[in-house]
Write a protein that holds these residues in place. Structure first.
Motif, short mmCIF file in Angstrom:
data_model
loop_
_atom_site.label_atom_id
_atom_site.label_comp_id
_atom_site.label_asym_id
_atom_site.label_seq_id
_atom_site.Cartn_x
_atom_site.Cartn_y
_atom_site.Cartn_z
N LYS A 230 28.82 49.92 41.19
CA LYS A 230 28.70 49.50 39.54
C LYS A 230 29.99 49.58 38.71
O LYS A 230 30.32 48.67 37.96
N ALA A 231 30.58 50.55 39.16
CA ALA A 231 31.98 50.96 38.23
C ALA A 231 33.11 49.62 38.75
O ALA A 231 33.87 49.22 38.02
N ILE A 232 33.25 49.39 39.91
CA ILE A 232 33.94 48.32 40.70
C ILE A 232 33.80 46.92 39.84
O ILE A 232 34.51 46.30 39.26
N LEU A 233 32.48 46.85 40.03
CA LEU A 233 31.90 45.62 39.10
C LEU A 233 32.26 45.51 37.75
O LEU A 233 32.58 44.47 37.09
N GLN A 234 32.12 46.66 36.97
CA GLN A 234 32.24 46.80 35.58
C GLN A 234 33.70 46.37 35.34
O GLN A 234 34.11 45.67 34.34
N ASN A 235 34.68 46.84 36.19
CA ASN A 235 36.21 46.69 36.17
C ASN A 235 36.40 45.28 36.29
O ASN A 235 37.37 44.80 35.45
N TYR A 236 35.81 44.44 37.07
CA TYR A 236 36.16 43.10 37.35
C TYR A 236 35.09 42.16 36.56
O TYR A 236 35.25 40.97 36.78
N LYS A 237 34.32 42.71 35.78
CA LYS A 237 33.48 41.99 34.90
C LYS A 237 33.99 40.72 34.24
O LYS A 237 33.42 39.48 34.18
N SER A 238 34.98 40.90 33.29
CA SER A 238 35.66 39.75 32.61
C SER A 238 36.17 38.69 33.83
O SER A 238 36.05 37.61 33.25
N SER A 239 36.91 39.14 34.68
CA SER A 239 37.31 38.29 35.68
C SER A 239 36.39 37.49 36.25
O SER A 239 36.46 36.14 36.55
N ILE A 240 35.20 38.14 36.65
CA ILE A 240 34.09 37.33 37.41
C ILE A 240 33.57 36.44 36.41
O ILE A 240 33.24 35.30 36.80
N ALA B 178 46.27 52.82 46.39
CA ALA B 178 46.04 51.35 46.75
C ALA B 178 44.70 51.03 46.67
O ALA B 178 44.31 50.03 46.27
N ALA B 179 43.86 51.88 47.19
CA ALA B 179 42.18 51.51 46.94
C ALA B 179 41.83 51.58 45.64
O ALA B 179 41.11 51.09 45.16
N THR B 180 42.62 52.55 44.91
CA THR B 180 42.25 52.90 43.24
C THR B 180 42.68 51.43 42.31
O THR B 180 41.87 51.01 41.55
N SER B 181 43.87 51.14 42.58
CA SER B 181 44.25 49.92 42.10
C SER B 181 43.33 48.48 42.48
O SER B 181 43.12 47.66 41.35
N LEU B 182 42.87 48.39 43.53
CA LEU B 182 41.96 47.50 43.75
C LEU B 182 40.70 47.58 43.09
O LEU B 182 39.88 46.56 42.48
N GLY B 183 40.19 48.71 42.87
CA GLY B 183 38.81 49.01 42.20
C GLY B 183 39.28 48.84 40.79
O GLY B 183 37.95 48.34 40.17
N THR B 184 40.16 49.29 40.22
CA THR B 184 40.30 49.21 38.65
C THR B 184 40.97 47.93 38.21
O THR B 184 40.86 47.64 37.20
N CYS B 185 41.86 47.55 39.00
CA CYS B 185 42.82 46.24 38.82
C CYS B 185 43.49 46.35 37.51
O CYS B 185 43.75 45.65 36.54
N SER B 186 44.26 47.81 37.56
CA SER B 186 44.84 48.07 36.42
C SER B 186 45.91 49.14 37.09
O SER B 186 45.46 50.27 37.53
N SER B 187 47.21 49.10 36.90
CA SER B 187 48.43 49.88 37.18
C SER B 187 48.20 51.07 36.37
O SER B 187 48.35 52.33 36.94
N LEU B 188 47.96 51.25 35.02
CA LEU B 188 47.90 52.27 34.28
C LEU B 188 46.79 52.97 34.62
O LEU B 188 46.74 54.41 34.60
N ALA B 189 45.54 52.33 34.89
CA ALA B 189 44.21 53.11 35.11
C ALA B 189 44.51 53.88 36.62
O ALA B 189 43.82 55.02 36.69
#
Length: 414
Positions: free
Chosen positions: A2-12, A253-264
């Motif tokens: 659910k958290a991953i989908l939320q991070n990608y919500k705008s892109s989706i 690497a996995a965190t960046s794929l999940g958050t789609c953010s370098s800062l996050a």
């Protein structure tokens, strides 16, 4: 999940909207023409924020960076690496694109006339404006970026007076980010409508081409990830550094794929750097800077966008175009990719710098939205490589990551 989908919500949502718009354009071209004004309104709203966004954000960031000039060597290495790594990523994309060009044979026609800068660009006009008013136009975005960098340096060197201006810029930047977040709520509708009109006059085979171009990016990013990361670690310390990197890079690497953010991903990246045995004094300074400046993934996708648009518009990719592409890639990585909230600034920067029609923007947005995750991963893992290299040249050593004693493990987990 659910958290991953939320991070990608705008892109989706954006990809879905563009897909619907493309379908309407190909199937019901008459309807697409009617909804085009909605897309034009959205783009005009966005264009009106570009000048203040770039000017304020870049000056604010550079002004803060100059506060770190006392750290001399670390800051210099961060800047050098943030120039070279994006260049390597861009050249990798260009090299593989020469081997396989997925858009070859596809030609796109736009209603809007354009004068491509490739082969006839005026370098002076690209990097400067004849007066201050000229900086207030999106057509001079590169000149605005350069002047903003110089202004940021001046603010950072102005002492107490500069600190007051820097605080005002920070406050203005917060307001601009809020303004953009409001406008961006219209992005799926606006870009969907604009893309519908764009696709109304195009060959349906263009959809297949998009898929091939995106697949090429995934393959290229995988090749670059494996070989470039290994090479960077080898520069940093040979085989021990390579082993340390591959042992500890998975979590960021996995965190960046999940958050789609370098800062996050930054907290996890710092944790991984500590596990790799990197010096705290170095990683605590270099990683936050690298997260904003060193973006090889951004450079790679910016390069692919330029190559793609050159191909479908039939613009020759000569030596001059090559140099312009490399410049766009590096600036995108250092400046454009680091502007928070500037979701479409990269696309606008490419289109305005190359003198392309605005109808190209939705096409570039598709490429950017779908490839955002792997591009972010490249940004993050390259930051670990860069920190390894900085530690080597700064001469600070710590015990290698292979030390798994309870005391060391406790220290890395804190």
């Amino acid at each position: 999940m659910k958290a991953i989908l939320q991070n990608y919500k705008s892109s989706i949502l954006l990809v879905i909207a563009l897909a619907i718009g493309g379908f309407i354009g190909l199937t019901f071209p008459s309807i697409a023409k009617e909804v085009k004004p909605i897309g034009e309104i959205f783009l005009n709203l966005l264009f009106m924020t570009i000048v203040p966004l770039v000017g304020v954000s870049v000056m604010s960031s550079i002004a803060k960076m100059t506060d770190l000039r006392k750290l001399g060597k670390i800051l210099l290495l961060v800047i050098i690496i943030s120039l070279l790594m994006p260049l390597v990523a861009s050249l990798t994309m260009i090299g593989l694109h020469e081997i396989y060009n997925p858009a070859k044979g596809i030609v796109v026609t736009f209603e809007q006339s354009f004068q491509g800068n490739a082969g006839g660009m005026n370098f002076v006009e690209m990097v400067t404006a004849s007066d201050f008013i000229g900086l207030l136009s999106k057509k001079n975005i590169l000149a605005l970026i350069i002047m903003s960098i110089i202004g940021g340096i001046a603010i950072g060197q102005a002492g107490e007076s500069g600190q007051k201006i820097s605080s005002l810029l920070d406050a203005a930047n917060d307001v601009i980010m809020k303004l953009i977040s409001i406008i961006m709520k219209l992005a799926p509708l606006g870009l969907g409508c604009y893309f519908a009109d764009t696709m109304a006059s195009q060959d349906p085979k263009l959809v297949i081409t998009f898929g091939s171009v995106i697949a090429m990016f995934f393959v290229t990013s995988l090749v670059y990830f494996i070989f470039a990361s290994t090479f960077y670690s080898w520069i940093a310390g040979g085989l021990p550094a390579i082993k340390s990197f591959w042992k500890c890079m998975m979590e960021p690497a996995a965190t960046s794929l999940g958050t789609c953010s370098s800062l996050a991903s930054l907290p996890v990246t710092i944790r991984a750097a500590k596990k790799m045995g990197l010096n705290d004094d170095i990683l605590n300074v270099s990683l936050p800077l690298l997260a904003n400046l060193n973006k090889g993934g951004v450079a790679m996708i910016a390069t692919l966008k330029v190559l793609f648009i050159y191909q479908i518009l039939g613009i020759p990719f000569d030596t001059q175009a090559l140099l312009l592409t490399l410049m766009i890639a590096v600036i995108s990585a250092i400046i454009v990719g680091g502007v928070p909230g500037g979701a479409f600034l990269g696309e606008i920067f490419i289109v305005t710098t190359l003198g392309l029609p605005l109808e190209a923007i939705p096409m570039l947005v598709i490429l950017g939205a779908i490839t955002d995750a792997p591009a972010t991963m490249l940004n993050v893992v390259n930051d670990l490589n860069a920190t390894q290299i900085i530690q080597r040249f700064c001469g600070n050593k710590k015990p290698a990551a292979e030390d798994t004693s309870p005391t060391n493990q406790l220290a890395t987990d804190v």
